[in-house]
Scaffold this active site. Structure first.
Site, PDB file in Angstrom:
ATOM      1  N   ARG A 103      -5.351  -9.339  39.271  1.00  0.00           N
ATOM      2  CA  ARG A 103      -5.076 -10.828  37.553  1.00  0.00           C
ATOM      3  C   ARG A 103      -4.083 -11.362  38.554  1.00  0.00           C
ATOM      4  O   ARG A 103      -2.995 -11.310  39.364  1.00  0.00           O
ATOM      5  CB  ARG A 103      -3.936  -9.713  37.081  1.00  0.00           C
ATOM      6  CG  ARG A 103      -3.126 -10.793  35.690  1.00  0.00           C
ATOM      7  CD  ARG A 103      -2.589 -10.207  35.302  1.00  0.00           C
ATOM      8  NE  ARG A 103      -3.805 -10.069  33.720  1.00  0.00           N
ATOM      9  CZ  ARG A 103      -3.444  -9.329  32.815  1.00  0.00           C
ATOM     10  NH1 ARG A 103      -2.252  -9.812  32.547  1.00  0.00           N
ATOM     11  NH2 ARG A 103      -3.899  -9.474  31.193  1.00  0.00           N
ATOM     12  N   HIS A 130     -11.297 -14.569  31.945  1.00  0.00           N
ATOM     13  CA  HIS A 130     -10.228 -12.896  31.329  1.00  0.00           C
ATOM     14  C   HIS A 130     -11.844 -12.622  31.247  1.00  0.00           C
ATOM     15  O   HIS A 130     -12.254 -12.327  29.475  1.00  0.00           O
ATOM     16  CB  HIS A 130      -9.287 -12.863  30.365  1.00  0.00           C
ATOM     17  CG  HIS A 130      -8.939 -12.003  30.092  1.00  0.00           C
ATOM     18  ND1 HIS A 130      -9.059 -10.778  30.851  1.00  0.00           N
ATOM     19  CD2 HIS A 130      -7.696 -11.737  29.556  1.00  0.00           C
ATOM     20  CE1 HIS A 130      -8.055  -9.917  30.668  1.00  0.00           C
ATOM     21  NE2 HIS A 130      -6.938 -10.447  29.868  1.00  0.00           N
ATOM     22  N   GLN A 133     -11.374  -9.018  28.785  1.00  0.00           N
ATOM     23  CA  GLN A 133     -11.496  -9.073  27.420  1.00  0.00           C
ATOM     24  C   GLN A 133     -12.845  -9.664  27.013  1.00  0.00           C
ATOM     25  O   GLN A 133     -12.555  -8.641  25.790  1.00  0.00           O
ATOM     26  CB  GLN A 133     -10.233  -9.918  27.883  1.00  0.00           C
ATOM     27  CG  GLN A 133      -9.957 -10.772  26.106  1.00  0.00           C
ATOM     28  CD  GLN A 133      -8.822  -9.968  25.668  1.00  0.00           C
ATOM     29  OE1 GLN A 133      -7.758  -9.111  26.117  1.00  0.00           O
ATOM     30  NE2 GLN A 133      -9.095  -9.217  24.188  1.00  0.00           N
ATOM     31  N   ASP A 225      -5.055 -17.177  20.569  1.00  0.00           N
ATOM     32  CA  ASP A 225      -4.122 -16.565  22.160  1.00  0.00           C
ATOM     33  C   ASP A 225      -3.628 -17.793  22.289  1.00  0.00           C
ATOM     34  O   ASP A 225      -3.290 -18.967  21.191  1.00  0.00           O
ATOM     35  CB  ASP A 225      -5.726 -16.779  22.852  1.00  0.00           C
ATOM     36  CG  ASP A 225      -4.582 -16.101  24.272  1.00  0.00           C
ATOM     37  OD1 ASP A 225      -3.888 -15.808  23.682  1.00  0.00           O
ATOM     38  OD2 ASP A 225      -5.061 -16.586  25.865  1.00  0.00           O
ATOM     39  N   CYS A 265      -6.868 -11.781  21.432  1.00  0.00           N
ATOM     40  CA  CYS A 265      -6.367 -10.932  22.847  1.00  0.00           C
ATOM     41  C   CYS A 265      -4.383  -9.914  23.098  1.00  0.00           C
ATOM     42  O   CYS A 265      -4.991  -8.917  23.495  1.00  0.00           O
ATOM     43  CB  CYS A 265      -6.262 -11.566  23.740  1.00  0.00           C
ATOM     44  SG  CYS A 265      -5.152 -12.916  24.197  1.00  0.00           S
ATOM     45  N   ARG A 293     -10.273  -2.461  25.003  1.00  0.00           N
ATOM     46  CA  ARG A 293     -10.217  -2.912  26.653  1.00  0.00           C
ATOM     47  C   ARG A 293     -10.584  -1.630  27.020  1.00  0.00           C
ATOM     48  O   ARG A 293     -11.378  -1.228  28.508  1.00  0.00           O
ATOM     49  CB  ARG A 293      -8.913  -3.391  26.715  1.00  0.00           C
ATOM     50  CG  ARG A 293      -8.663  -4.368  26.016  1.00  0.00           C
ATOM     51  CD  ARG A 293      -9.176  -6.075  26.891  1.00  0.00           C
ATOM     52  NE  ARG A 293      -9.330  -5.564  28.083  1.00  0.00           N
ATOM     53  CZ  ARG A 293      -7.960  -5.967  28.632  1.00  0.00           C
ATOM     54  NH1 ARG A 293      -7.622  -6.719  28.459  1.00  0.00           N
ATOM     55  NH2 ARG A 293      -7.298  -6.362  30.331  1.00  0.00           N
TER      56      ARG A 293
HETATM   57  N1   CP Z   1      -5.046  -9.218  26.278  1.00  0.00           N
HETATM   58  C1   CP Z   1      -4.077  -9.015  27.942  1.00  0.00           C
HETATM   59  O1   CP Z   1      -4.628  -8.923  28.877  1.00  0.00           O
HETATM   60  O2   CP Z   1      -2.886  -7.761  27.853  1.00  0.00           O
HETATM   61  P1   CP Z   1      -1.919  -8.146  29.031  1.00  0.00           P
HETATM   62  O3   CP Z   1      -1.595  -9.240  29.484  1.00  0.00           O
HETATM   63  O4   CP Z   1      -0.988  -7.006  28.200  1.00  0.00           O
HETATM   64  O5   CP Z   1      -3.015  -7.392  29.985  1.00  0.00           O
HETATM   65  N1  NVA Z   2      -4.116 -16.762  28.292  1.00  0.00           N
HETATM   66  C1  NVA Z   2      -3.419 -15.675  28.002  1.00  0.00           C
HETATM   67  C2  NVA Z   2      -3.984 -14.686  28.013  1.00  0.00           C
HETATM   68  C3  NVA Z   2      -3.048 -13.174  27.876  1.00  0.00           C
HETATM   69  C4  NVA Z   2      -4.082 -11.914  27.740  1.00  0.00           C
HETATM   70  C5  NVA Z   2      -2.843 -16.176  29.200  1.00  0.00           C
HETATM   71  O1  NVA Z   2      -3.673 -16.133  30.198  1.00  0.00           O
HETATM   72  O2  NVA Z   2      -2.278 -15.799  29.612  1.00  0.00           O
END
Ligand code: CP
Ligand code: NVA
Length: 308
Positions: A103, A130, A133, A225, A265, A293
């Protein structure tokens, strides 16, 4: 499938559909067969430059349930691209572990890892994408309507990483996606262009606009989101003003189909992009999404690491 999942575009339609089938199969067998051996003795490195609840926990649980294990490397651990270059981190990790799950902020770090590691690299969220997701989102849509053909999804809010991967998914699988964002917050042109080209092949219908009511009219799923993603905290106040008309609330949901479900999400900011009434109400399927997930990533890891 390709050795990596950097974005949904790494998958063919058949590979995506196979992952959905395997996710559903593993999900239905979970109670009977919680322990599998697809990743027996294998180790995944989890590089996280940003916080996470769902992604970290579901990947760690998935690795354990498949017979392997995971090593978590948090934001202050390795200095990806600062203490050590992305290629050097990739080449070192590939000598010790069987999979790199990352990430990151810049999407180029994901492609840099993928291009330099001899082991699979999975994007656990970047500023641009993502895909894990999106696998869970499409699985959730399928679970709720029994099939994917004819599904209509509306995306309301920021044209962000989650939106990009959802768009590619709908484009690949031939689904209908209407994206409504404030002006200036549309998804990047190269993403909409590529998704539009994919849609021509699959028969998907993609629409882009700035009117949330028009996007949700007749939609079966309304997805939103956060307005400011991780790393955009300094833009939160400015965005909050621009995005106010894009809040998913009871009034907007009135415009959607009578049985329309709500997707998010998570994490959610109640009172901003979505009201508590809607996200905690009967149309919300956000916890099914979160649960999926795990199922989607078990299928992904079993495919990348195992004998499925
Ligand atoms: N939806 C998602 O990726 O959640 P987290 O940021 O908690 O991993
Ligand atoms: N768009 C959000 C998604 C988090 C799972 C971010 O990148 O923070």
């Amino acid at each position: 499938m390709d050795k990596n999942l950097t974005e949904i575009t790494d998958l063919t339609r058949a590979e995506f559909e196979r992952l959905l089938e395997l996710s559903a199969q593993l999900k239905s067998e979970l109670k009977k067969k919680p322990r599998l051996d697809n990743a027996e003795g294998k180790v995944a490195a989890l590089i996280f430059e940003k916080p996470s609840l769902r992604t970290r926990v579901t990947f760690e649980v998935a690795m354990r349930q498949l017979g392997g294990s995971a090593i978590y490397l948090g934001p202050s651990d390795i200095g990806l691209g600062t203490r050590e270059s992305v290629p050097d981190v990739a080449r070192n990790l590939a000598r010790w572990v069987d999979c790199i799950i990352a990430r990151v902020f810049e999407h180029e770090k994901i492609t840099g890892l993928a291009g330099n590691a001899s082991v699979p690299v999975v994007n656990a969220l970047s500023d641009a994408a993502h895909p894990c997701q999106a696998l869970a989102d499409i699985l959730t849509v399928k679970d709720h309507r029994g099939k994917l053909d004819g599904a209509i999804i509306a995306w309301v809010g920021d044209g962000n990483n989650v939106c990009n991967s959802l768009m590619y998914s709908c484009a690949l699988l031939g689904l209908e996606l209407r994206v409504a964002t404030p002006r200036g917050f549309e998804p990047a042109k190269e993403v909409t262009d590529r998704a539009t080209a994919m849609a021509q092949e699959s028969g998907a219908k993609l629409a882009f606009g700035n009117d949330p009511a028009a996007a949700v009219r007749g939609a079966e799923f309304v997805y939103t989101d956060v307005w400011a993603s991780m790393g955009q905290e300094d833009q939160a106040a400015h965005k909050a003003r621009m995005f106010r008309p894009f809040q998913v609330n009871a009034e907007l949901m009135e415009q959607a189909g009578p049985d329309a479900k709500v997707l998010h999400c998570l994490p959610a900011h109640r009172g901003e992009e979505i009201t508590a009434e809607v996200i905690d109400g009967p149309r919300s399927i956000v916890l099914d999404q979160a649960e999926n997930r795990l199922h989607a990533q078990r299928a992904l890891l079993a495919t990348l690491l195992g004998r499925r």
